[in-house]
Scaffold this motif. Structure first.
Motif, short mmCIF file in Angstrom:
data_model
loop_
_atom_site.label_atom_id
_atom_site.label_comp_id
_atom_site.label_asym_id
_atom_site.label_seq_id
_atom_site.Cartn_x
_atom_site.Cartn_y
_atom_site.Cartn_z
N SER A 1 33.08 -7.30 -7.80
CA SER A 1 34.23 -7.44 -6.90
C SER A 1 35.11 -8.60 -7.33
O SER A 1 34.64 -9.57 -7.94
N VAL B 1 41.93 4.28 -6.16
CA VAL B 1 41.35 3.07 -5.57
C VAL B 1 40.94 3.26 -4.11
O VAL B 1 40.36 2.35 -3.51
N ARG C 1 37.71 1.86 -2.33
CA ARG C 1 37.18 0.72 -3.11
C ARG C 1 38.01 -0.54 -2.93
O ARG C 1 37.47 -1.65 -2.94
N PHE C 2 39.33 -0.38 -2.82
CA PHE C 2 40.23 -1.52 -2.69
C PHE C 2 40.77 -1.59 -1.26
O PHE C 2 40.98 -0.56 -0.61
N MET D 1 39.02 -6.02 -4.18
CA MET D 1 38.64 -4.94 -5.09
C MET D 1 37.12 -4.91 -5.21
O MET D 1 36.53 -5.87 -5.71
N ASN D 2 36.53 -3.84 -4.75
CA ASN D 2 35.08 -3.65 -4.82
C ASN D 2 34.74 -2.49 -5.74
O ASN D 2 35.59 -1.66 -6.06
N SER D 3 33.48 -2.42 -6.13
CA SER D 3 33.00 -1.33 -7.00
C SER D 3 33.93 -1.14 -8.19
O SER D 3 34.34 -0.02 -8.51
N LEU D 4 34.25 -2.22 -8.85
CA LEU D 4 35.21 -2.17 -9.95
C LEU D 4 34.66 -1.37 -11.12
O LEU D 4 33.45 -1.36 -11.41
N LYS D 5 35.57 -0.68 -11.80
CA LYS D 5 35.25 0.17 -12.93
C LYS D 5 36.01 -0.32 -14.16
O LYS D 5 37.08 -0.93 -14.02
N ASP E 1 39.69 0.10 -14.25
CA ASP E 1 40.54 -0.75 -13.41
C ASP E 1 41.14 -1.90 -14.21
O ASP E 1 41.99 -2.64 -13.70
#
Length: 121
Positions: free
Chosen positions: A17, A63, A66-67, A82-86, A89
């Protein structure tokens, strides 16, 4: 003169995150829409999320869930959690705001300088 200054970018592992912040300062009468855009290398700038002065939010499909965008109207701040970033991103994230400066009758768009977000796999 109006400025937008972002902070909070950096390097994070996938699944992690980050929280971006953007402060609007200067000769501001009012702020209408605020938001975040991203620009990946070799690609056009694209919308991430927006929030109105009343708190209505919109998100780009990639997003959603997740965001989270939020704002503090008293401080002229907008945030992007921003969570669970990939890895996809990864981009430069730009703060955006539609502002009416003091002594000006029209709303004008303003951009921050951008902050790099890098997500490693």
């Amino acid at each position: 003169q109006v400025q937008l200054v972002e902070s909070g970018g950096g390097l994070v592992q996938a699944g992690g995150s980050l929280r971006l912040s953007c402060a609007a300062s200067g000769s501001i009468f009012s702020i209408n829409l605020m938001g975040w855009y991203l620009q990946a290398p070799g690609k056009q700038r694209e919308l991430v999320a927006t929030i109105t002065s009343g708190g209505t939010t919109t998100y780009a499909d990639p997003v959603k869930g997740r965001f989270t965008i939020s704002r503090d109207n008293a401080k002229n701040m907008v945030y992007l959690q921003m969570n669970s970033l990939k890895p996809e991103d990864t981009a430069v994230y730009y703060c955006y705001a539609v502002i009416r400066p003091r002594m000006v009758s029209q709303l004008r768009p303003y951009w921050g300088q951008g902050t790099q977000v890098t997500v490693s796999s």
